[in-house]
Design an enzyme around this catalytic site. Structure first.
Site, PDB file in Angstrom:
ATOM      1  N   CYS A  34       0.823  -1.207   0.000  1.00  0.00           N
ATOM      2  CA  CYS A  34       0.000   0.000   0.000  1.00  0.00           C
ATOM      3  C   CYS A  34       0.855   1.254   0.000  1.00  0.00           C
ATOM      4  CB  CYS A  34      -0.896   0.051   1.250  1.00  0.00           C
ATOM      5  SG  CYS A  34      -1.975  -1.354   1.488  1.00  0.00           S
ATOM      6  N   ASP A 442      21.281  36.032 -13.600  1.00  0.00           N
ATOM      7  CA  ASP A 442      19.988  36.336 -14.192  1.00  0.00           C
ATOM      8  C   ASP A 442      19.482  37.679 -13.666  1.00  0.00           C
ATOM      9  OD1 ASP A 442      17.482  35.114 -15.656  1.00  0.00           O
ATOM     10  OD2 ASP A 442      16.741  35.964 -13.788  1.00  0.00           O
TER      11      ASP A 442
END
Length: 496
Positions: A34, A442
């Protein structure tokens, strides 16, 4: 994590869905495995075993729980944050490399012999390449059984099984049921109707919460390339270049999942298409781990807490992202989209999209091999960079794929004229999925940093970013979201 029994058992006791995909819980008395969050009653500790994957549990003789569907949980984030051989192999298996190239082809891509790779995967994942690919075929077959009206014989071959008998035997062993019973049970669920090649297939892509989907969807919408990407009816749509043909995907975000509608030229590409869509949206990320680190920085914490669960806007094709990154050097987002759109219209493969405005796939490296400079309305130096990049990709001097080595790829990129640290880090972040990439130069990152009181100088910001490791890519995404820019609007203010 599966080796830490006490930690796993506590996670299962609390039914914590954050651990779905990290490991599975197998119960010796029932023979069933499970998810950690399965709502069934927790068995005694002496009857429980933990495995790192569904494939490992299936190999040990356990069957998937019919209630919690552990084989349909989000993928383990471990394989997306590591750059070692096992992680690279797992990413390639997810992309369908075993079915296309066999174990030998997979091993050569990673740089090992098939026997060496088998040993490494067995030691860490509990299953070899064939067992892992088999588990993936089972999941693909289950999706097709439960969400389409395709004949079982068509599903068997579309999922990659060699025969109908192998398909039936594998489904029975892995799911403890027959294809007919699976479809009968699924007919009572709220599934969308779907059909074979060329018609729509609708499914849910699971995701770990929190999920700040506005960031990733806004970025993809804001940078959408005309012809191969668009926003329509609240969904981000794009074309896919797949091993057997093309596809068109529509992705609609929800708080705890993404609704995915796929139209595939050949349904056998389903598992690859799903893997690439998950990669595009970074759906297998572990947001809690990112929050723990980035939230500890007092300057960054307010931004992180405002929209926890950011995902990296990634790509469905590493080579495509790299070409687009070079075209986007030192130009506006709108100009970058225009440049890329010209290549799509001139060299991409035409596609049929009766429900939208998509016209072509993004061209492959082979399609761009004889590119006409007239289709590159960029400065001469940029034009040389693009053509050199394409030659390097075509000739093998540069390798960019889900299983490539991140650091080696950076070095190969930086060796090409016209490609500097910014481009290499953007490719590492958005193309290759390195969670610790950091394009410090950047402009958006620097502006956002200064607004938050962080250093704006590249060297000082890089030094400060050490406290964000190994999640600096996610710090970049959080910084980007503070800017007044089109990539931060979802739904977009106007369709790109």
């Amino acid at each position: 994590m599966h080796d830490d029994f006490d930690r796993c058992y506590r996670a299962v006791q609390s039914k914590d869905s954050r651990f779905d995909g990290w490991f599975v819980t197998a119960v010796k008395t029932t023979g069933i495995y499970c998810r950690p969050s399965c709502p069934v009653r927790l068995p005694l500790a002496r009857n429980v075993r933990f495995y790192p994957s569904s494939a490992a549990a299936q190999r040990a003789g356990f069957r998937a729980c019919k209630r919690c569907r552990p084989d349909a949980s989000p993928g383990s984030p471990e394989w997306n944050v590591r750059g070692d051989a096992v992680a690279r192999a797992m990413r390639l298996i997810g992309d369908g490399a075993v079915d296309r190239e066999g174990v030998t082809g997979l091993a050569s891509r990673v740089g090992y012999t098939a026997r060496q790779l088998e040993r490494m995967l067995q030691a860490e994942v509990g299953a070899g390449p064939l067992a892992l690919a088999r588990a993936q075929r089972v999941q693909t077959a289950r999706v097709l059984i439960e969400t389409t009206d395709m004949a079982f014989s068509d599903i068997a071959f579309a999922a990659g099984f060699a025969s109908i008998r192998q398909f039936n035997d594998t489904l029975r062993a892995a799911c403890d049921t027959t294809p007919t019973a699976l479809r009968a049970k699924a007919s009572r669920r709220d599934w969308s109707a779907s059909a074979p090649d060329g018609q729509a297939l609708s499914l849910r892509l699971p995701v770990r919460t929190p999920f700040a989907y506005e960031g990733v969807f806004g970025h993809l919408a804001g940078t959408a390339v005309p012809g191969c990407e668009e926003v329509r009816d609240g969904a981000f749509r794009r074309t896919l270049r797949l091993p057997s043909g093309y596809g068109v995907v529509s992705l609609t975000p929800q708080p705890d999942h993404v609704r995915c509608t796929l139209v595939l030229e050949h349904v056998r590409d389903l598992s690859t298409a799903i893997a690439r869509c998950r990669r595009l949206l970074d759906l297998d990320a572990d947001p809690e781990a990112v929050l723990d680190v980035l939230g500890a920085d007092a300057d960054l914490s307010p931004v992180v807490s405002k929209a926890p669960g950011q995902r990296i806007p990634r790509t469905v094709d590493e080579e495509e992202l790299t070409v687009r990154a070079v075209l986007g050097q030192q130009v506006s987002t709108k100009a970058a989209r225009t440049h890329a759109g010209r290549l799509v219209a001139a060299y991409g493969t035409p596609v049929a999209d009766p429900h939208g405005g998509l016209t072509h796939t993004f061209p492959s490296t082979a399609q761009l091999a004889d590119i006409d400079p007239a289709h590159l309305a960029v400065p001469a130096t940029r034009r040389r960079t693009v053509t050199t990049l394409i030659e390097a990709l075509a000739g093998g001097e540069l390798t960019l794929n889900p299983g490539c080595d991140w650091q080696q790829a950076r070095q190969q990129l930086l060796a090409l004229p016209g490609i500097g640290p910014w481009t290499a880090e953007i490719v590492a972040m958005r193309g290759l999925g390195d969670p610790d990439a950091f394009p410090a130069g950047d402009l958006g990152v620097r502006l956002a940093a200064e607004q938050l009181g962080l250093p704006g100088d590249v060297r000082e910001l890089t030094t400060h970013s050490a406290r964000w490791r190994p999640w600096r890519s996610y710090a970049v995404q959080h910084l980007w979201t503070t800017l007044d820019h089109s990539v931060n609007h979802w739904p977009p203010k106007e369709t790109p």
